[in-house]
Enzyme design. Structure first.
Site, PDB file in Angstrom:
ATOM      1  N   ASN A  80       0.815  -1.217   0.000  1.00 47.38           N
ATOM      2  CA  ASN A  80       0.000   0.000   0.000  1.00 47.38           C
ATOM      3  C   ASN A  80       0.852   1.273   0.000  1.00 47.38           C
ATOM      4  O   ASN A  80       0.306   2.365   0.052  1.00 47.38           O
ATOM      5  CB  ASN A  80      -0.951  -0.002   1.209  1.00 47.38           C
ATOM      6  CG  ASN A  80      -0.202   0.046   2.537  1.00 47.38           C
ATOM      7  OD1 ASN A  80       1.021  -0.092   2.573  1.00 47.38           O
ATOM      8  ND2 ASN A  80      -0.930   0.218   3.621  1.00 47.38           N
ATOM      9  N   LYS A  81       2.171   1.133  -0.050  1.00 41.99           N
ATOM     10  CA  LYS A  81       3.032   2.312   0.039  1.00 41.99           C
ATOM     11  C   LYS A  81       3.307   2.912  -1.348  1.00 41.99           C
ATOM     12  O   LYS A  81       2.887   2.366  -2.359  1.00 41.99           O
ATOM     13  CB  LYS A  81       4.338   1.944   0.749  1.00 41.99           C
ATOM     14  CG  LYS A  81       4.130   1.556   2.212  1.00 41.99           C
ATOM     15  CD  LYS A  81       3.471   2.652   3.031  1.00 41.99           C
ATOM     16  CE  LYS A  81       3.422   2.320   4.520  1.00 41.99           C
ATOM     17  NZ  LYS A  81       2.501   1.194   4.843  1.00 41.99           N
ATOM     18  N   ILE A  82       4.023   4.035  -1.361  1.00 43.20           N
ATOM     19  CA  ILE A  82       4.197   4.779  -2.611  1.00 43.20           C
ATOM     20  C   ILE A  82       4.992   3.975  -3.642  1.00 43.20           C
ATOM     21  O   ILE A  82       4.713   4.032  -4.833  1.00 43.20           O
ATOM     22  CB  ILE A  82       4.786   6.184  -2.334  1.00 43.20           C
ATOM     23  CG1 ILE A  82       4.693   7.064  -3.570  1.00 43.20           C
ATOM     24  CG2 ILE A  82       6.195   6.112  -1.799  1.00 43.20           C
ATOM     25  CD1 ILE A  82       4.658   8.538  -3.255  1.00 43.20           C
TER      26      ILE A  82
END
Ligand SMILES: Cc1ncc(COP(=O)(O)O)c(C=O)c1O
Ligand SMILES: Cc1ncc(COP(=O)(O)O)c(C=O)c1O
Lengths: 393, 393
Positions: A219-221
């Site tokens: 879910n991170k960049i």
């Protein structure tokens, strides 16, 4: 209920902002449209999926280059990076570590893994990070200094370190926090799990602490499947991080000698290969995310009762998760808004339950948490994938 | 030096056995010639590299099916599986845990992670696993029973559990070890990190303990880049393992509530995809490895002073790492043999340094370790990749 907090209206604005008719819109999806295949296939073709191969070194080099930190050490996830980081600054059984009550559970768990006690502090309304002034006042009151170390007067435990979280990618007020840490002899660790690509006064986050922590969860960049890193400008810290994250085995052609307790926290090569492809695209991800944030800001600027959260004045944020904050008097609308958006396939979410309210941390020390408590009731994260932003969004 | 321990002769035999002229021959290489690319590409195409996607469930199902265990829980590596397993059986700060001195450092580190003390026990010459008779005698002498728990008389610490390691894939004597565990109220954990595909009396290893542990590191019989699993026949254990390895978050559409200290030990979907492709090939890997072992056995059967280690009579082993054992009187030749093979690109290795000799464990309790000490001086692992075995080897 105020017309402006009409859930239907807000759903409509979000549909307009995200512009994916008929789709379920996740909160944050990875975008794997660069050289992911090429690098991963290279790993498979060469049989270099685990600890053999160059992608880990390459990923570490790219991370250091991008963030401006002297060293990056890739590890298995952000939680492992936090645990390792706390160990490296010397957090031990029976110590206390300061951290915001408003954070993801991993920050507090990592303190517990060291046998130390999380000590929860309040947040700042304008940054979502630690409030340095309130912290300073609090530490003045509750600590006593002995031999260059702060002790909690009440528990007489040493307070060793402070973890500053850059919430949803928005940099905490690092200069002021750093000053407080120096004053009270606390090692500063930045939990920059959400803040890759976020700058504090022109300089990338992660460069204020003794070390800092990144996450490359799905879910991170950018994502490596699962992964994380330690950033540091201290070569000694980097060396020990590398050593201890790879079972603390000493170099030898064949002997198995490990000189201290070590961990299997190494990022596998195949995950690092993903990371190399991902970080090559980060500028583009951030442009899109910032343009999505700007779109949301415009859409919500005339909605009474809701504020779209903007980066602090000192910062250029990655806008990892876009955030709406309800006015105090509309707190009661939070759940119906979450309900209404989910019903329409827009996967919003509230912020984390405050750490001091979780069963396992409820007896941990904490300061007055009135701002965190207020934010907890009023924040809603809205879909933030990079693909939703920009011309081609 | 005896003619039969002439390093040149042994190098020649190993060259013949491995049959890869001119190549550097690693100790153990992965073989990624099945559907690895197809499954990994599917992850990349769908964007399911992290916690979304079905490969984790599928891999767990395949592992359970193959091993005959009721449940398999995939985790980030074998070390994490050991840590989690010890937590689940209730190992706490100040407890003792029995384990062989002859093991990889992760087994002992995992005990330390729980704040518990490793207590080292001796091995059996014929199985390379724990010697159950010697253990029984030792526990009779050093323990006292109170309220259904064994205490170390000397330290008065509870002895909670025993970890049985299946060394190089050869099953320890599980029935007898299980009997000793019952007698002394010890929870049995099998460290089957090296033993996927190894059977004890017709039944797959990993089914005797309350739970057991697998590793899918790059050097193991199947690999996920980095990965591991817990096997268990206890549904309660499986549920808690899943819960605690995924941050102990309770099910809710959007709230973040975690009901206990949890870990980020989940295997990413992309690594599980690799695992699915790998486990589909395991029968073939094992056939090849067993045929390589048979080739080595033939080659070394007339070499005086060296024994090729064979599976115990009760076992069908995966022969993960093939092992030569020097006769006592040739102990001094070990290093020159390692030297000579490495010079020729044959990447042999000695066994691990005994745990009680490592700095961080040197003050831990241990029994007489004469067999382990003897084995430590005399074992050499030789190249064992599956591709070296079989017709197409
Ligand atoms: C603030 C914060 N800290 C720590 C972590 C832990 O990172 P990971 O999920 O990679 O273990 C995360 C992300 O999940 C996070 O958002
Ligand atoms: C006996 C034993 N236990 C535990 C482990 C740890 O597994 P991992 O490397 O996946 O953490 C290994 C393998 O490295 C091992 O050989």
């Amino acid at each position: 209920m105020n017309r402006n907090l009409d859930a239907n209206h807000i759903v409509k604005l979000l549909k307009h902002g995200t512009n994916q008719p008929g789709e379920v819109i996740p909160l944050h999806e990875p975008s794997l449209t660069g050289k992911e295949w090429q690098y991963v296939k290279d790993c498979l073709d060469k049989g270099w999926v685990s600890s053999v191969g160059e992608y880990v070194n390459l990923f570490e080099k790219k991370l250091a280059q991008y963030t401006g930190a002297r060293h990056a050490i890739a590890v298995v996830n952000g939680t492992a990076a936090l645990h390792l980081g706390l160990k490296i600054v010397g957090v031990e059984y029976g110590d206390e570590v300061l951290l915001p009550a408003l954070t993801f559970v991993a920050t507090a768990n990592a303190v517990h893994y060291c046998g130390a006690v999380p000590h929860f502090i309040d947040s700042d309304m304008d940054t979502l990070g630690i409030d340095p002034k309130k912290l300073d006042d609090y530490l003045k009151e509750i600590t006593v200094q002995k031999n260059g170390c702060s002790y909690n007067k009440k528990t007489m435990r040493p307070i060793k370190a402070l973890i500053a979280v850059h919430t949803f990618g928005h940099p905490a007020d690092l200069d002021s926090i750093h000053t407080v840490c120096n004053k009270y002899h606390l090692d500063l660790i930045e939990d920059a799990a959400e803040a890759l690509g976020s700058y504090y006064k022109q300089k990338h986050t992660g460069n204020w602490g003794k070390l800092s922590v990144l996450s490359f969860n799905g879910n991170k960049i950018i994502t490596t499947g699962g992964g994380g890193a330690i950033l540091t400008n201290d070569t000694g810290v980097a060396e020990i991080a590398k050593h201890v994250s790879t079972t603390a085995k000493i170099r030898h052609r064949w002997e198995f000698i490990h000189d201290q307790i070590g961990y299997n926290y190494r990022l596998p090569n195949i995950n690092a290969a993903l990371g190399c492809a991902q970080i090559e695209q980060i500028d583009q991800f951030i442009n899109k995310k910032r343009s999505l944030a700007e779109k949301y800001r415009q859409l919500f600027k005339n909605v009474t009762g809701i504020t779209f959260f903007r980066e602090p004045a000192y910062a250029r944020s990655n806008y990892w998760l876009n955030t709406l904050i309800l006015d105090e008097k509309y707190t009661a609308s939070r759940d119906s808004l979450l309900e209404a958006t989910h019903e329409q396939g827009i996967l919003t979410r509230p912020v984390w339950t405050l750490m001091n309210k979780l069963d396992m941390f409820q007896n941990c020390p904490h300061m007055d948490l009135s701002i965190a408590e207020s934010l907890e009731q009023r924040m809603i994260n809205i879909p933030s994938s990079s693909k939703l932003g920009g011309e081609d969004g």
